[in-house]
Design a protein around this motif. Structure first.
Motif, PDB file in Angstrom:
ATOM      1  N   LEU A  60     -21.449 -50.407  12.501  1.00 46.33           N
ATOM      2  CA  LEU A  60     -22.237 -51.406  13.252  1.00 46.33           C
ATOM      3  C   LEU A  60     -21.873 -52.827  13.029  1.00 46.33           C
ATOM      4  N   ASP A  61     -20.894 -53.460  13.549  1.00 44.62           N
ATOM      5  CA  ASP A  61     -20.405 -54.719  13.178  1.00 44.62           C
ATOM      6  C   ASP A  61     -20.995 -55.731  14.102  1.00 44.62           C
ATOM      7  N   PHE A  62     -21.298 -56.992  13.677  1.00 42.76           N
ATOM      8  CA  PHE A  62     -21.716 -58.021  14.257  1.00 42.76           C
ATOM      9  C   PHE A  62     -20.881 -59.070  14.157  1.00 42.76           C
ATOM     10  N   ARG A  63     -20.712 -60.141  14.934  1.00 43.97           N
ATOM     11  CA  ARG A  63     -19.545 -61.299  14.816  1.00 43.97           C
ATOM     12  C   ARG A  63     -20.053 -62.049  13.583  1.00 43.97           C
ATOM     13  N   TRP A  64     -19.022 -62.356  12.838  1.00 42.45           N
ATOM     14  CA  TRP A  64     -19.120 -63.080  11.629  1.00 42.45           C
ATOM     15  C   TRP A  64     -19.836 -64.466  11.963  1.00 42.45           C
ATOM     16  N   GLY A  65     -21.060 -64.822  11.262  1.00 41.58           N
ATOM     17  CA  GLY A  65     -21.624 -65.888  11.404  1.00 41.58           C
ATOM     18  C   GLY A  65     -22.966 -65.708  11.983  1.00 41.58           C
ATOM     19  N   GLU A  66     -23.188 -64.152  12.588  1.00 44.74           N
ATOM     20  CA  GLU A  66     -24.323 -63.935  12.877  1.00 44.74           C
ATOM     21  C   GLU A  66     -25.098 -63.003  12.187  1.00 44.74           C
ATOM     22  N   ALA A  67     -26.394 -63.006  12.137  1.00 45.87           N
ATOM     23  CA  ALA A  67     -27.175 -61.897  11.359  1.00 45.87           C
ATOM     24  C   ALA A  67     -27.227 -60.540  12.262  1.00 45.87           C
ATOM     25  N   SER A  86     -20.686 -78.847   9.828  1.00 43.79           N
ATOM     26  CA  SER A  86     -21.507 -77.962  10.343  1.00 43.79           C
ATOM     27  C   SER A  86     -21.488 -76.508   9.738  1.00 43.79           C
ATOM     28  N   PRO A  87     -22.531 -75.781   9.517  1.00 44.45           N
ATOM     29  CA  PRO A  87     -22.584 -74.338   8.739  1.00 44.45           C
ATOM     30  C   PRO A  87     -21.843 -73.716   9.771  1.00 44.45           C
ATOM     31  N   PHE A  88     -21.045 -72.599   9.373  1.00 45.16           N
ATOM     32  CA  PHE A  88     -20.327 -71.356   9.948  1.00 45.16           C
ATOM     33  C   PHE A  88     -21.554 -70.432  10.524  1.00 45.16           C
ATOM     34  N   ALA A  89     -22.486 -70.539   9.973  1.00 41.33           N
ATOM     35  CA  ALA A  89     -23.481 -69.383  10.331  1.00 41.33           C
ATOM     36  C   ALA A  89     -24.265 -70.138  11.363  1.00 41.33           C
ATOM     37  N   ARG A  90     -24.641 -69.020  12.406  1.00 40.59           N
ATOM     38  CA  ARG A  90     -25.425 -69.803  13.627  1.00 40.59           C
ATOM     39  C   ARG A  90     -26.929 -69.343  13.328  1.00 40.59           C
ATOM     40  N   GLY A  91     -27.870 -70.143  12.650  1.00 39.86           N
ATOM     41  CA  GLY A  91     -29.111 -69.773  12.074  1.00 39.86           C
ATOM     42  C   GLY A  91     -29.148 -68.727  11.081  1.00 39.86           C
ATOM     43  N   HIS A  92     -30.195 -68.024  10.722  1.00 39.28           N
ATOM     44  CA  HIS A  92     -30.536 -67.180   9.548  1.00 39.28           C
ATOM     45  C   HIS A  92     -29.632 -67.586   8.178  1.00 39.28           C
ATOM     46  N   HIS A  94     -27.776 -57.754   2.237  1.00 36.54           N
ATOM     47  CA  HIS A  94     -29.044 -58.777   2.502  1.00 36.54           C
ATOM     48  C   HIS A  94     -28.435 -59.919   2.760  1.00 36.54           C
ATOM     49  N   ASN A  95     -27.745 -60.651   1.818  1.00 39.25           N
ATOM     50  CA  ASN A  95     -27.177 -62.225   1.687  1.00 39.25           C
ATOM     51  C   ASN A  95     -25.697 -61.738   1.971  1.00 39.25           C
ATOM     52  N   GLU A  96     -24.875 -62.139   3.170  1.00 38.66           N
ATOM     53  CA  GLU A  96     -23.711 -61.969   3.372  1.00 38.66           C
ATOM     54  C   GLU A  96     -23.069 -63.230   2.869  1.00 38.66           C
ATOM     55  N   THR A  97     -22.430 -63.068   1.580  1.00 40.90           N
ATOM     56  CA  THR A  97     -21.822 -64.007   0.954  1.00 40.90           C
ATOM     57  C   THR A  97     -20.456 -64.654   1.577  1.00 40.90           C
ATOM     58  N   SER A  98     -19.811 -64.085   2.403  1.00 37.32           N
ATOM     59  CA  SER A  98     -18.703 -64.670   3.103  1.00 37.32           C
ATOM     60  C   SER A  98     -19.047 -65.189   4.087  1.00 37.32           C
ATOM     61  N   THR A  99     -20.132 -65.465   4.790  1.00 34.96           N
ATOM     62  CA  THR A  99     -20.422 -66.285   6.021  1.00 34.96           C
ATOM     63  C   THR A  99     -21.852 -67.060   5.817  1.00 34.96           C
ATOM     64  N   GLY A 100     -22.486 -66.774   4.670  1.00 31.99           N
ATOM     65  CA  GLY A 100     -23.603 -67.630   4.433  1.00 31.99           C
ATOM     66  C   GLY A 100     -24.884 -67.209   5.529  1.00 31.99           C
ATOM     67  N   VAL A 101     -24.849 -66.075   5.620  1.00 31.11           N
ATOM     68  CA  VAL A 101     -26.072 -65.479   6.402  1.00 31.11           C
ATOM     69  C   VAL A 101     -26.759 -64.586   5.831  1.00 31.11           C
ATOM     70  N   LEU A 102     -28.257 -64.971   5.843  1.00 26.02           N
ATOM     71  CA  LEU A 102     -29.228 -64.082   5.259  1.00 26.02           C
ATOM     72  C   LEU A 102     -29.669 -62.990   6.354  1.00 26.02           C
ATOM     73  N   ILE A 151     -21.909 -57.592   8.806  1.00 28.69           N
ATOM     74  CA  ILE A 151     -21.889 -59.024   9.427  1.00 28.69           C
ATOM     75  C   ILE A 151     -20.837 -59.929   8.572  1.00 28.69           C
ATOM     76  N   GLY A 152     -19.959 -59.412   7.736  1.00 27.07           N
ATOM     77  CA  GLY A 152     -19.158 -60.173   7.255  1.00 27.07           C
ATOM     78  C   GLY A 152     -18.352 -59.150   6.100  1.00 27.07           C
ATOM     79  N   SER A 153     -17.518 -59.733   5.130  1.00 24.85           N
ATOM     80  CA  SER A 153     -16.819 -58.980   4.267  1.00 24.85           C
ATOM     81  C   SER A 153     -17.351 -58.067   3.362  1.00 24.85           C
ATOM     82  N   PHE A 154     -18.546 -58.401   2.942  1.00 23.75           N
ATOM     83  CA  PHE A 154     -19.358 -57.370   1.974  1.00 23.75           C
ATOM     84  C   PHE A 154     -19.632 -56.312   2.851  1.00 23.75           C
ATOM     85  N   GLY A 155     -20.316 -56.617   4.120  1.00 23.69           N
ATOM     86  CA  GLY A 155     -20.881 -55.125   4.826  1.00 23.69           C
ATOM     87  C   GLY A 155     -19.459 -54.284   4.978  1.00 23.69           C
ATOM     88  N   ARG A 156     -18.316 -55.087   5.388  1.00 27.55           N
ATOM     89  CA  ARG A 156     -17.340 -54.200   5.430  1.00 27.55           C
ATOM     90  C   ARG A 156     -17.074 -53.365   4.179  1.00 27.55           C
TER      91      ARG A 156
END
Ligand SMILES: *Cc1c(COP(=O)(O)O)cnc(C)c1O
Length: 365
Positions: A109-116, A291-297, A139-147, A88-93
């Motif tokens: 299995l890539d999700f849009r950055w900002g989403e969980a 506003s946060p870049f994350a959309r929830g989570h 678990h916690n994607e530090t590049s997007t602020g999504v858990l 879901i972001g750079s550390f998943g990559r």
């Protein structure tokens, strides 16, 4: 040399090291095979297991977090193994790339950055024949602020019959110590963290925990490994409570103190404090129109916010640093021109966030 400049550090690692933890770094050097250090290591591992909430194996590595990610792959994966790399972001990559480098056959299995990550899509992706050997996930994607909803995703993976179930390999580098991660209860197989994130200790050490199932994979994996060969870590630790190679002794002093403080505060209190400070940060930023870049989570450890119109992340960070001595992080990869990131993990409270909100109020006026 430029003079040292003390900044109010609000980046997602390294995090600020409180005075009492910093003090123990000045303790004299000791023999890493002597009585003091082997006792410290044994107790440190026991404390870490409490926080990982595991009764499995746990080893201390002298490396950054990425070293623990590499150790996770090198010890459990063989060339040609099929790996589902959830990102879901750079550390998943990064986890996908490490697995590819070790010759794994990685299905991203890539999700849009900002989403969980969506557990339903994970379930679909798992319907694969032959089955995946492992799943990598942040678990916690530090590049997007999504858990990521890791518990739910583990539950989906555990719907598979045991003989088809992939190993669940988790990058919890910025999550552990900030978010609840009951490793055994959720059935994670490999979990990693690093000293400079939610612990409030300096960089230099990483930790890796393994389930029995993962340990079986360590015995049969065919990837080359030497420094990170966990069989060596196990051999030395079991026989004499020693690390196989010279560890970052001074960082271990601080990590002991940091883990003790987490257990003294109480895990639930530590997680609740991170949640509270994260919400406080988001609400304060919202009042400034950010506003946060994350959309929830939303992450309890880091908030990525889109910079206001007319600003670049670089200019906003420069003003905060030059005028207010506050250091926040920029965006990574595709977010480099869009977001700034505020780390609120480790020994943080609302009082650490207030100077940032005050400074932003002035700078944006
Ligand atoms: C910081 C971080 C890493 C990398 O850790 P290093 O210690 O910089 O190698 C990996 N994954 C996540 C989620 C992180 O936050």
């Amino acid at each position: 040399m430029v003079p040292f400049e003390e900044l109010h550090l609000l980046i997602p690692g390294p995090t600020a090291v409180p005075e009492d933890i910093r003090q123990v770094m000045t303790r004299p050097m000791t023999n890493h095979r002597g009585r003091y250090f082997t006792t410290l290591l044994r107790e440190l591992v026991d404390m870490a297991k409490e926080i990982f909430q595991t009764r499995g194996r746990l080893y201390m590595l002298t490396s950054s977090g990425t070293g623990a990610m590499e150790a996770a792959i090198a010890n459990t994966i063989s060339p040609g193994d099929r790996v589902l790399g959830i990102s879901i972001g750079s550390f998943g990559r990064r986890f996908q790339v490490i697995a590819e480098r070790f010759g794994a056959d990685v299905t991203p299995l890539d999700f849009r950055w900002g989403e969980a990550a969506d557990p339903a899509r994970v379930r679909e992706a798992l319907a694969h024949n032959p089955p995946f050997h492992a799943v990598t996930i942040t678990h916690n994607e530090t590049s997007t602020g999504v858990l990521n909803p890791l518990g739910e995703i583990c539950a989906v993976i555990h719907e598979l019959p045991e003989e088809e179930r992939p190993l669940i390999i988790v990058d919890a580098i910025s999550a552990l110590g900030a978010a609840n991660l009951p490793m055994d209860e959720w059935g994670c197989d490999v979990v990693t963290t690093a000293s400079q994130k939610a612990w409030g200790a300096p960089p230099g050490l990483a930790f890796i925990a393994l389930s029995d199932r993962a340990w079986d994979a360590v015995q049969t994996a065919r990837s080359p490994r030497f420094y990170f060969d966990l069989r060596e870590y196990d051999r030395y630790f079991t026989a004499k409570s020693e690390p196989p190679w010279t560890p970052a002794v001074s960082t271990a002093y601080t990590m002991y103190e940091a883990l003790r403080q987490v257990l003294d505060e109480g895990l639930d209190n530590v997680f609740a404090r991170h949640e509270r400070v994260a919400r406080y940060t988001r609400e304060g930023l919202a009042r400034l129109g950010m506003s946060p870049f994350a959309r929830g989570h939303y992450s309890p450890a880091v908030t990525a916010v889109t910079v206001p119109d007319g600003w670049t992340p670089q200019e906003l960070r420069r003003r905060l640093r030059d005028e207010y001595r506050i250091e926040i992080a920029g965006g990574q990869g595709p977010l480099a021109e869009r977001v700034v990131r505020i780390g609120h993990l480790g020994k943080v409270t609302e009082a650490d966030i207030d100077p940032l909100l005050d400074a932003l109020t002035r700078v944006l006026r």
